[in-house]
Scaffold this active site. Structure first.
Site, short mmCIF file in Angstrom:
data_model
loop_
_atom_site.label_atom_id
_atom_site.label_comp_id
_atom_site.label_asym_id
_atom_site.label_seq_id
_atom_site.Cartn_x
_atom_site.Cartn_y
_atom_site.Cartn_z
N LYS A 1 -15.30 10.68 10.98
CA LYS A 1 -13.87 11.07 10.79
C LYS A 1 -13.40 11.83 11.90
O LYS A 1 -14.27 12.20 12.83
CB LYS A 1 -13.74 12.20 9.66
CG LYS A 1 -13.67 11.37 8.39
CD LYS A 1 -13.57 12.40 7.07
CE LYS A 1 -12.52 13.21 6.99
NZ LYS A 1 -11.19 12.40 7.29
N GLY B 1 -7.73 11.03 13.84
CA GLY B 1 -6.60 11.95 13.98
C GLY B 1 -6.61 13.24 14.54
O GLY B 1 -5.70 14.13 14.49
N GLU C 1 -10.55 19.34 8.17
CA GLU C 1 -11.09 18.50 6.99
C GLU C 1 -12.56 18.69 6.44
O GLU C 1 -12.78 18.60 5.29
CB GLU C 1 -11.18 17.10 7.59
CG GLU C 1 -9.75 16.58 7.71
CD GLU C 1 -9.41 15.44 8.45
OE1 GLU C 1 -10.67 14.98 9.17
OE2 GLU C 1 -8.66 14.55 8.31
O1 DER Z 1 -8.69 11.82 11.28
C1 DER Z 1 -9.16 11.73 10.41
O2 DER Z 1 -10.34 12.24 10.07
C2 DER Z 1 -8.44 10.99 9.36
O3 DER Z 1 -8.62 11.22 8.09
C3 DER Z 1 -9.08 9.27 9.48
O4 DER Z 1 -10.44 9.65 9.30
C4 DER Z 1 -8.39 8.53 8.61
O5 DER Z 1 -7.04 8.25 8.91
P1 DER Z 1 -6.16 6.91 8.34
O6 DER Z 1 -6.23 6.91 6.79
O7 DER Z 1 -4.99 7.16 9.26
O8 DER Z 1 -7.25 5.87 9.01
#
Ligand code: DER
Length: 232
Positions: free
Chosen positions: A98, A101, A107
């Site tokens: 993860k 983003g 998270e």
């Molecule tokens: O950046 C993150 O941790 C997001 O949760 C990533 O893992 C998933 O982003 P997406 O749903 O836009 O692919």
């Protein structure tokens, strides 16, 4: 697109299967979670649910407010009933990458405070080993003054290449919601992620890694054929 439809399938399935009245819900970051929040708001209205939401980023906070959901935090709710979040890649052991983003630190904190951590993803994230489809490496949040020694230590100990994540719509590096930098570690081959995660976290200056080891209880994959595949 097919991937967007798959994200929606996964998001709806997770919210419908895991969110109940009076729940405290951790809301993840990224694009897949947007569908889950849409469904959450729809259910709150239709079923008059009493739920509060704890965000994992400025983006998640905006999503919660824009959908008229009740915003809360870990001061008020240090234990959540469920956290729902996306992933960049998932392997057979439910180890996640993860941080695509840049929101991995909050998270992981929120996921760790939840009784149930549920992941939602489209079929492109469904791998047997990490690195199979996700080619951007493992994100690592670091204290800005330490990013060079941390980069060198990771490359020396574990191989591969470590790159400071540069911003697109801002001059210079990406700055996280916690005012830190992000390194992307482009590893060369699969590792013992439990060992590597712990070792990287011990390096002075490392805040958090984008390796979520032994945290996800279940993953909902939206598939190309309109079905939802569950891995737990
Ligand atoms: O950046 C993150 O941790 C997001 O949760 C990533 O893992 C998933 O982003 P997406 O749903 O836009 O692919």
């Amino acid at each position: 697109s097919m991937a967007e439809e798959a994200k929606k399938l996964a998001g709806y399935a997770a919210v419908d299967n895991h969110v109940q009245n009076n729940h405290v819900v951790g809301v993840g970051s990224g694009s897949t979670i947007v569908f889950a929040v849409d469904r959450l708001a729809e259910r709150v209205r239709q079923e008059k649910l009493n739920i509060v939401c704890v965000p994992t980023s400025f983006q998640a906070r905006q999503l919660i407010l824009q959908h008229g959901l009740t915003l809360s935090d870990l001061d008020r709710h240090p234990e959540l009933d469920v956290a729902i979040d996306g992933a960049d890649e998932v392997d057979e052991a439910l180890t996640l990458i993860k941080g695509g983003g840049g929101c991995l630190t909050q998270e992981k904190i929120v996921a760790g405070c939840a009784k149930h951590f549920i992941v939602i993803a489209d079929f492109r994230k469904d791998s047997s080993v990490l690195g199979q489809q996700w080619r951007k490496g493992v994100p690592i949040e670091v204290i800005p003054m330490a990013y060079v020694p941390v980069s060198r230590t990771i490359a020396k100990r574990f191989g591969g290449e470590v790159v400071l994540r540069m911003a697109v719509s801002k001059a210079g590096p990406v700055v996280t919601d916690n005012s830190n930098f992000i390194l992307d570690w482009k590893f060369q081959h699969a590792q013992n992620w439990t060992v590597v995660n712990t070792a990287i976290k011990m390096i002075p200056g490392v805040v958090e890694t984008g390796l979520f080891v032994g945290m996800a209880e279940r993953v909902y994959f939206g598939m190309e054929d309109g079905t939802v595949r569950i891995r737990d």
